[in-house]
Structure formats: structure tokens, C-alpha cells
Design an enzyme around this catalytic site. Structure first.
Site, PDB file in Angstrom:
ATOM      1  N   GLY A  91       0.827  -1.208   0.000  1.00 39.60           N
ATOM      2  CA  GLY A  91       0.000   0.000   0.000  1.00 39.60           C
ATOM      3  C   GLY A  91       0.856   1.249   0.000  1.00 39.60           C
ATOM      4  O   GLY A  91       0.557   2.237  -0.669  1.00 39.60           O
ATOM      5  N   ARG A 119      -7.800  -2.225  -1.089  1.00 37.03           N
ATOM      6  CA  ARG A 119      -7.547  -1.106  -0.165  1.00 37.03           C
ATOM      7  C   ARG A 119      -7.992   0.224  -0.774  1.00 37.03           C
ATOM      8  O   ARG A 119      -7.939   0.411  -1.978  1.00 37.03           O
ATOM      9  CB  ARG A 119      -6.058  -1.087   0.226  1.00 37.03           C
ATOM     10  N   GLN A 167       1.220   7.777   4.400  1.00 31.92           N
ATOM     11  CA  GLN A 167       1.274   7.427   2.966  1.00 31.92           C
ATOM     12  C   GLN A 167       0.644   8.550   2.145  1.00 31.92           C
ATOM     13  O   GLN A 167       1.175   8.952   1.106  1.00 31.92           O
ATOM     14  CB  GLN A 167       0.526   6.122   2.709  1.00 31.92           C
ATOM     15  N   ASP A 305       1.339   0.054  13.031  1.00 33.12           N
ATOM     16  CA  ASP A 305       1.804  -1.238  12.509  1.00 33.12           C
ATOM     17  C   ASP A 305       2.135  -2.224  13.622  1.00 33.12           C
ATOM     18  O   ASP A 305       2.328  -3.411  13.368  1.00 33.12           O
ATOM     19  CB  ASP A 305       3.038  -1.035  11.626  1.00 33.12           C
ATOM     20  N   LYS A 332      -5.826  -2.452   6.318  1.00 34.26           N
ATOM     21  CA  LYS A 332      -4.396  -2.727   6.159  1.00 34.26           C
ATOM     22  C   LYS A 332      -4.241  -3.946   5.235  1.00 34.26           C
ATOM     23  O   LYS A 332      -5.148  -4.267   4.491  1.00 34.26           O
ATOM     24  CB  LYS A 332      -3.753  -2.964   7.528  1.00 34.26           C
TER      25      LYS A 332
HETATM   26  C1  S3P Z   1       3.467   3.956   6.172  1.00 38.87           C
HETATM   27  C2  S3P Z   1       2.378   4.517   6.753  1.00 38.87           C
HETATM   28  C3  S3P Z   1       1.360   3.753   7.495  1.00 38.87           C
HETATM   29  C4  S3P Z   1       1.862   2.367   7.861  1.00 38.87           C
HETATM   30  C5  S3P Z   1       2.547   1.700   6.720  1.00 38.87           C
HETATM   31  C6  S3P Z   1       3.750   2.518   6.278  1.00 38.87           C
HETATM   32  C7  S3P Z   1       4.401   4.804   5.415  1.00 38.87           C
HETATM   33  O1  S3P Z   1       0.217   3.597   6.683  1.00 38.87           O
HETATM   34  O2  S3P Z   1       0.793   1.578   8.305  1.00 38.87           O
HETATM   35  O3  S3P Z   1       2.981   0.418   7.063  1.00 38.87           O
HETATM   36  O4  S3P Z   1       5.526   4.372   5.111  1.00 38.87           O
HETATM   37  O5  S3P Z   1       4.025   5.949   5.109  1.00 38.87           O
HETATM   38  P1  S3P Z   1      -0.954   4.714   6.630  1.00 38.87           P
HETATM   39  O6  S3P Z   1      -0.405   5.905   5.962  1.00 38.87           O
HETATM   40  O7  S3P Z   1      -2.046   4.070   5.837  1.00 38.87           O
HETATM   41  O8  S3P Z   1      -1.342   4.931   8.053  1.00 38.87           O
END
Ligand code: S3P
Length: 424
Positions: A91, A119, A167, A305, A332
């Protein structure tokens, strides 16, 4: 499907290193791919997710070579990919990549596995569209992967994140590099800061403060990156050492920067004996009698996480632990709310959903956790959390779908064997 069986209880001892931080690894490859001069990245995560991002930047025109002294050299330059880019289970990979290509003068199709296709992608489609990008999603709602991103000249925007997501923040800030003016992202709850930190290190003008970050468009001049160990992977061993009797374990060279150490605060509140050397990044944990705690909704993004393995700590602890504001966990790599309930109940502790809260009733001591059979649901973190539950308890726990661990931690079974004496 591969399954493994663990007979507990086991002790966690010794010193180990975990893979390079996954979040930093993705960003290092992407930022390096924007640079003009070759950049050396040491310590990249060796998991499948980051391998997909590496192949993605190569498909877009960057050159990535294994460097003689360890690490990879990335020679930047993005010219467009003729075929769809496949980001696997990642993701983070697909969402950041959407931002990276949004302002370029080519069209990119981004896809992933069945989990990524389930997702939500509207969270990146909406802000990128507001910047002037043309992003088409798929599926009934038009908001799922595959995504087709037709590069367009972008405008700088002010954007408030509707969900706490690094993200999404990262995707918008990467797109901002090609905008006509500054872009500001407001975050109601602070999330990991890797994108803004690494862009600033690459000479981009970045301003932070008051729950917001602003990025100005401009050239990117990436430094060499040394990727520290991933705290989210370290968390498995540290929780294992806290809950399992007779344990004393150190994870070396872990990233100890902002917005990633929430799980350590939670464990400390539970009474864990855990010490962090902020110079070396070494984190040591020893067996502790854990008591229940409350993890407030504002706290959850800082340990998002780590919730699967914190649920193992809660299952072993004395009392009722609540995780609040859990909705993001449903989207997730798997529905982690459902998977955590299955895992915790499966090993004999209590776990139920109460509205937006997850309520775990601990057994009091890890050795009171029992036997069970559990499927990873294709989710690396659920597979690893279930192994820790099996090692802490007194029964025999079988974890199906164990191959999911290659997403982020191909050597997990070896490191488990090394720290607990387990033999397959
Ligand atoms: C991440 C952000 C988180 C995390 C993912 C890594 C990142 O996700 O759960 O494993 O590297 O920006 P979300 O932005 O959906 O919270």
C-alpha cells in the site's frame, strides 16, 4: 501455503538486527530516482515490498545497481514506464508512487495484488486530483487499484488529511515537487515524518510546524542514505522479550526518530523493562510483568503497525487493554481487527470489538496462553505476531500462510530460531 509450528514457552535472548526500515527504504528509492547525481543507499529493506518499489523506479527509467561495498546506487531520471507497474502487497508503494508520477509528462498504470486492490485509493486520488492530476481508479467505486495516472502540470494546494496517514501525506508531498507553488499538508494527528525529513535532506525547501508541513517545488539533490533498522520489525522481538519469562534481548541499530516509537511508550506504560540507546539505536527488553493499558485514538497512528504484536502483549498482560480508534486497521494488508480477534481468542485470551475500540482481556502471564491454529490472511505482520504469541504461551501454535513474512522480513524464521533456539 507454508505453515510453521511453535511449541512454547520460549525465551528471547541475544542481540540481533532487523531489516532496514521499510518506510524509509521506499522513500530513499523514490527520492533517489528524482536526483541528478547517483546516490548510494545502504541498508535497504530486503523484503518483497521494497523490491517492488526498486523495480518500479527502474521501470520508470532510473538505474539501480548493486554497489560493491554493500547497498545500491541509484542513478535518477524518470521517463515513464511502457507497461503497468506492479507493487505487490505494498500500500505504501502504490500510494507514494501515485504522488511521485502525478506531475510528470507521462502516463503510469499502478497495480498490486488482491489485497492492494481491496484497499482504499480515494485517499490519494482526491488530493492529487485537487492538485490537477488526472488519476483514474478501478473497481465498482472507481477508487481501487489499478490506478492510471496521467501526468499533468500541478498546482500547489493546502490539504487537511481526513485520515491520519503518512502514505497520503507522502504522496501529496512528492507530487508537490512538481507543482507551481508551495503545498501544505495539515495533519490533525502527527504521523511518521520520513518524507519531509528526507526531502529536506535532499535540498528541497520544507517548513514544518503547527501540525502542518509545507513543501516548495524544486530540484532534488539526494544525499547518500543509510537506512536504519525497522522499529516495526524490532517490535516483534521486543514484545516477545517483554512477555516471555527469562528473556533479555537487544535489537541493534533501530530507527528511533519521531512518530515511530509509540509502541515503546505503550509497553513502558504496561510496566515493560525496555531501554533505548538513542545514540546507537540499540533497544533492550527484558521479561516484565505486564499490566493492561488504554491506547487512545490519538496515540494509534504512532503505533499503527505494531497493534498486532501489542495485542499479544495485551493478551499476556494482567487486566483489560483497550485500543481506541481502530478503524484504519480494517484496511491494512488484511482486516487486522478481525485477524487480531481471531489470533488472541485462538490462544485463549479475551478479545472483542466494541464500536471503534478493540478490547483485550489478558490472561495475566504469557505462559497461560495456550495452543491454537491461525492463518495469516496473507498479512506479514499477523503471521509474525502469531509466532510471538505461540512462543510466549505454553501450547503449540501453528501459523498458516507464513510465507507472507517475505513482504517485509524474509529472515524472520532464522532470527526467531537464533533468538529462541527454535528449530523448524
Ligand atoms: C506507512 C504509513 C502507514 C503504515 C505503513 C507505512 C508509510 O500507513 O501503516 O505500514 O511508510 O508511510 P498509513 O499511511 O495508511 O497509516
Amino acid at each position: 501455503m507454508k505453515s510453521i509450528t511453535i511449541e512454547g514457552p520460549r525465551r528471547f535472548t541475544g542481540r540481533l538486527r532487523v531489516p532496514g526500515d521499510k518506510s524509509i527504504s521506499h522513500r530513499a528509492l523514490m527520492i533517489a530516482a528524482l536526483g541528478r547525481r547517483p546516490c548510494l543507499i545502504r541498508g535497504l529493506s530486503d523484503g518483497d515490498d521494497v523490491a517492488h518499489t526498486r523495480r518500479a523506479v527502474e521501470a520508470l527509467g532510473a538505474r539501480v545497481e548493486v554497489h560493491g561495498t554493500g547497498g545500491v546506487t541509484v542513478a535518477g531520471g524518470l521517463s515513464g514506464a511502457p507497461a503497468p507497474i506492479y507493487l505487490g502487497n505494498s500500500g505504501t508503494g502504490i500510494r507514494l508512487m501515485a504522488g511521485l508520477v502525478a506531475g510528470r509528462d507521462f502516463t503510469t498504470t499502478l497495480d498490486g495484488d488482491a489485497s492492494v486492490r481491496r484497499r482504499p485509493m480515494d485517499r490519494v486520488i482526491n488530493p492529487l486530483t485537487a492538485m490537477g492530476a488526472l488519476v483514474r481508479g478501478s473497481g465498482e467505486s472507481g477508487t481501487s487499484a489499478p490506478l492510471t495516472v496521467e501526468g499533468r502540470p500541478l498546482r500547489g494546494i493546502k490539504y487537511t488529511l481526513p485520515v491520519a496517514s503518512a502514505q497520503v501525506k507522502g504522496a501529496v508531498l512528492l507530487a508537490a515537487l512538481g507543482a507551481d507553488g508551495p503545498t501544505t499538508v495539515h495533519e490533525p494527528v502527527t504521523t511518521r515524518a520520513h518524507t519531509e525529513e528526507m526531502l529536506a535532506a535532499a535540498g528541497v525547501r520544507v517548513e514544518r510546524g503547527d501540525g502542518a508541513v509545507t513543501v516548495w517545488p524544486g530540484e532534488v539533490d539526494p544525499p547518500d542514505f543509510d537506512v536504519p533498522g525497522d522499529p516495526s520489525q524490532a517490535a516483534f522481538w521486543l514484545v516477545g522479550a517483554c512477555v516471555a519469562e527469562g528473556s533479555d534481548l537487544t535489537v541493534e541499530n533501530v530507527y528511533v526518530g519521531p512518530a515511530r516509537g509509540g509502541f515503546i511508550e505503550v509497553l513502558r506504560r504496561m510496566g515493560a523493562d525496555i531501554t533505548v540507546d538513542s545514540e546507537s539505536g540499540d533497544i533492550r527488553a527484558c521479561s516484565s510483568d505486564l499490566k493492561a493499558t488504554r491506547i487512545a485514538a490519538e496515540e494509534l497512528p504512532g503505533c499503527i503497525d505494531e497493534v498486532p504484536v501489542l495485542a499479544v502483549a495485551a493478551a499476556a498482560a494482567d487486566g483489560i487493554t483497550t485500543f481506541e480508534g481502530i478503524d484504519e486497521l480494517r484496511v491494512k494488508e488484511s482486516d487486522r481487527v478481525a485477524a487480531i480477534v481471531e489470533m488472541v481468542v485462538g490462544v485463549g485470551a479475551g478479545c472483542q470489538v466494541d464500536g471503534h475500540r478493540l478490547v483485550v482481556t489478558g490472561v495475566g502471564q504469557a505462559h497461560e496462553l495456550g495452543s491454537g491454529t491461525f492463518d495469516s490472511h496473507g498479512d506479514h505482520r499477523m503471521a509474525m505476531a502469531a509466532v510471538i504469541a505461540g512462543a510466549a504461551g505454553s501450547g503449540s501454535v501453528t501459523v498458516g500462510g507464513f510465507e507472507a513474512t517475505t513482504t517485509s522480513y524474509p529472515d524472520f524464521a532464522n532470527d526467531f530460531a537464533q533468538s529462541t533456539g527454535w528449530t523448524p
